[in-house]
Design a protein around this motif. Structure first.
Motif, PDB file in Angstrom:
ATOM      1  N   ILE A  87      30.562   9.227  35.036  1.00  0.00           N
ATOM      2  CA  ILE A  87      30.445   9.784  36.379  1.00  0.00           C
ATOM      3  C   ILE A  87      30.715  11.289  36.410  1.00  0.00           C
ATOM      4  O   ILE A  87      30.184  12.001  37.248  1.00  0.00           O
ATOM      5  CB  ILE A  87      31.405   9.051  37.357  1.00  0.00           C
ATOM      6  CG1 ILE A  87      30.992   7.600  37.451  1.00  0.00           C
ATOM      7  CG2 ILE A  87      31.404   9.677  38.727  1.00  0.00           C
ATOM      8  CD1 ILE A  87      31.901   6.750  38.280  1.00  0.00           C
ATOM      9  N   ALA A  88      31.511  11.804  35.489  1.00  0.00           N
ATOM     10  CA  ALA A  88      31.999  13.180  35.545  1.00  0.00           C
ATOM     11  C   ALA A  88      30.890  14.227  35.633  1.00  0.00           C
ATOM     12  O   ALA A  88      30.922  15.092  36.510  1.00  0.00           O
ATOM     13  CB  ALA A  88      32.891  13.464  34.339  1.00  0.00           C
ATOM     14  N   ALA A  89      29.903  14.169  34.748  1.00  0.00           N
ATOM     15  CA  ALA A  89      28.848  15.180  34.747  1.00  0.00           C
ATOM     16  C   ALA A  89      28.017  15.108  36.022  1.00  0.00           C
ATOM     17  O   ALA A  89      27.647  16.136  36.595  1.00  0.00           O
ATOM     18  CB  ALA A  89      27.948  15.023  33.520  1.00  0.00           C
ATOM     19  N   ALA A  90      27.719  13.898  36.476  1.00  0.00           N
ATOM     20  CA  ALA A  90      26.934  13.747  37.704  1.00  0.00           C
ATOM     21  C   ALA A  90      27.701  14.302  38.895  1.00  0.00           C
ATOM     22  O   ALA A  90      27.156  15.043  39.724  1.00  0.00           O
ATOM     23  CB  ALA A  90      26.585  12.281  37.939  1.00  0.00           C
ATOM     24  N   LYS A  91      28.977  13.974  38.993  1.00  0.00           N
ATOM     25  CA  LYS A  91      29.803  14.427  40.126  1.00  0.00           C
ATOM     26  C   LYS A  91      29.921  15.950  40.135  1.00  0.00           C
ATOM     27  O   LYS A  91      29.751  16.591  41.168  1.00  0.00           O
ATOM     28  CB  LYS A  91      31.182  13.777  40.054  1.00  0.00           C
ATOM     29  CG  LYS A  91      32.003  13.944  41.317  1.00  0.00           C
ATOM     30  CD  LYS A  91      33.297  13.151  41.246  1.00  0.00           C
ATOM     31  CE  LYS A  91      33.060  11.701  41.404  1.00  0.00           C
ATOM     32  NZ  LYS A  91      33.557  11.073  42.582  1.00  0.00           N
ATOM     33  N   ALA A  92      30.205  16.550  38.983  1.00  0.00           N
ATOM     34  CA  ALA A  92      30.365  18.003  38.904  1.00  0.00           C
ATOM     35  C   ALA A  92      29.049  18.720  39.191  1.00  0.00           C
ATOM     36  O   ALA A  92      29.030  19.746  39.883  1.00  0.00           O
ATOM     37  CB  ALA A  92      30.892  18.391  37.529  1.00  0.00           C
ATOM     38  N   THR A  93      27.937  18.190  38.686  1.00  0.00           N
ATOM     39  CA  THR A  93      26.640  18.819  38.909  1.00  0.00           C
ATOM     40  C   THR A  93      26.240  18.742  40.376  1.00  0.00           C
ATOM     41  O   THR A  93      25.781  19.722  40.956  1.00  0.00           O
ATOM     42  CB  THR A  93      25.562  18.164  38.017  1.00  0.00           C
ATOM     43  OG1 THR A  93      25.989  18.228  36.656  1.00  0.00           O
ATOM     44  CG2 THR A  93      24.234  18.869  38.146  1.00  0.00           C
ATOM     45  N   VAL A  94      26.404  17.587  40.984  1.00  0.00           N
ATOM     46  CA  VAL A  94      26.048  17.426  42.400  1.00  0.00           C
ATOM     47  C   VAL A  94      26.932  18.315  43.266  1.00  0.00           C
ATOM     48  O   VAL A  94      26.446  18.969  44.197  1.00  0.00           O
ATOM     49  CB  VAL A  94      26.153  15.940  42.826  1.00  0.00           C
ATOM     50  CG1 VAL A  94      26.094  15.794  44.330  1.00  0.00           C
ATOM     51  CG2 VAL A  94      25.042  15.138  42.175  1.00  0.00           C
ATOM     52  N   THR A  95      28.204  18.381  42.967  1.00  0.00           N
ATOM     53  CA  THR A  95      29.122  19.225  43.733  1.00  0.00           C
ATOM     54  C   THR A  95      28.717  20.689  43.638  1.00  0.00           C
ATOM     55  O   THR A  95      28.700  21.406  44.642  1.00  0.00           O
ATOM     56  CB  THR A  95      30.574  19.046  43.236  1.00  0.00           C
ATOM     57  OG1 THR A  95      30.921  17.667  43.339  1.00  0.00           O
ATOM     58  CG2 THR A  95      31.545  19.875  44.043  1.00  0.00           C
ATOM     59  N   TYR A  96      28.368  21.142  42.436  1.00  0.00           N
ATOM     60  CA  TYR A  96      27.967  22.537  42.265  1.00  0.00           C
ATOM     61  C   TYR A  96      26.621  22.803  42.926  1.00  0.00           C
ATOM     62  O   TYR A  96      26.411  23.860  43.509  1.00  0.00           O
ATOM     63  CB  TYR A  96      27.922  22.916  40.784  1.00  0.00           C
ATOM     64  CG  TYR A  96      27.714  24.396  40.593  1.00  0.00           C
ATOM     65  CD1 TYR A  96      28.760  25.279  40.791  1.00  0.00           C
ATOM     66  CD2 TYR A  96      26.473  24.913  40.257  1.00  0.00           C
ATOM     67  CE1 TYR A  96      28.574  26.646  40.648  1.00  0.00           C
ATOM     68  CE2 TYR A  96      26.279  26.273  40.111  1.00  0.00           C
ATOM     69  CZ  TYR A  96      27.333  27.136  40.315  1.00  0.00           C
ATOM     70  OH  TYR A  96      27.157  28.496  40.180  1.00  0.00           O
ATOM     71  N   ALA A  97      25.708  21.846  42.851  1.00  0.00           N
ATOM     72  CA  ALA A  97      24.381  22.025  43.453  1.00  0.00           C
ATOM     73  C   ALA A  97      24.468  22.144  44.976  1.00  0.00           C
ATOM     74  O   ALA A  97      23.620  22.780  45.594  1.00  0.00           O
ATOM     75  CB  ALA A  97      23.466  20.872  43.068  1.00  0.00           C
ATOM     76  N   LYS A  98      25.498  21.541  45.578  1.00  0.00           N
ATOM     77  CA  LYS A  98      25.676  21.660  47.034  1.00  0.00           C
ATOM     78  C   LYS A  98      26.018  23.085  47.442  1.00  0.00           C
ATOM     79  O   LYS A  98      25.653  23.522  48.527  1.00  0.00           O
ATOM     80  CB  LYS A  98      26.786  20.714  47.508  1.00  0.00           C
ATOM     81  CG  LYS A  98      26.383  19.265  47.517  1.00  0.00           C
ATOM     82  CD  LYS A  98      27.530  18.389  47.966  1.00  0.00           C
ATOM     83  CE  LYS A  98      27.153  16.926  47.908  1.00  0.00           C
ATOM     84  NZ  LYS A  98      28.290  16.040  48.228  1.00  0.00           N
TER      85      LYS A  98
END
Length: 173
Positions: A87-98
């Motif tokens: 989950i870590a990479a997906a969560k960090a990427t989505v958070t940054y993309a926001k």
């Protein structure tokens, strides 16, 4: 980059991608160096890594991995984010993309499951492993607390009745 350096990059990326839990592919059109460094920092703090490589080299590295079908997404300026934690990479990427509209998520892979952008978003919305552990512990502790309260309650009621009776007798005397 000479042939040996390319081969070494492909081999190291292939080894890394084989052992990851999740891979996220995104376009990084127009990201300046400071934004890219911030993204790398956030992903590293979450336990992941970022790799920018030529699409052809990344596609070769993806061969014979669970995420091999992601090579279809490798067009334009792409960036690969990955982590062992699913989950870590997906969560960090989505958070940054926001917060940065220059990072556009194209899709990803979790094990053999290929995800589109919405799938990566859904994966990022899942609670982390630590949050799930805390919920499970809370669920396991709740029945024990209820049992202890139930066992203790009859004795407490009896004590209150005796106390009330004693208070009433004192008041009468």
């Amino acid at each position: 980059m000479d042939r040996a350096a390319k081969r070494e990059l492909i081999d190291s990326l292939h080894t890394t991608l084989k052992s990851t839990g999740v891979v996220v592919v995104a376009h990084n059109t127009g990201m300046v160096a400071s934004q890219s460094a911030e993204f790398r920092k956030r992903l590293k703090e979450a336990g992941g890594s970022v790799k920018v490589a030529k699409n052809k080299l990344a596609a070769l590295a993806l061969k014979d991995t669970d995420a091999e079908k992601l090579s279809d997404l490798l067009t334009g300026p792409t960036i690969l984010a990955f982590s062992k934690d699913p989950i870590a990479a997906a969560k960090a990427t989505v958070t940054y993309a926001k917060t940065n509209d220059k990072l556009v998520i194209l899709g990803g892979a979790m094990g053999k499951t290929i995800l589109d952008a919405k799938g990566v978003q859904a994966l990022a919305d899942l609670p982390s492993l630590d949050e799930l552990r805390a919920k499970i512990i809370g669920l396991l502790n709740a029945p024990a607390t209820k049992i202890a309260r139930t066992i203790k309650e009859p004795g407490a009621k009896l004590a209150r009745v005796i106390q009330a009776k004693a208070s009433k007798e004192e008041a009468a005397a």
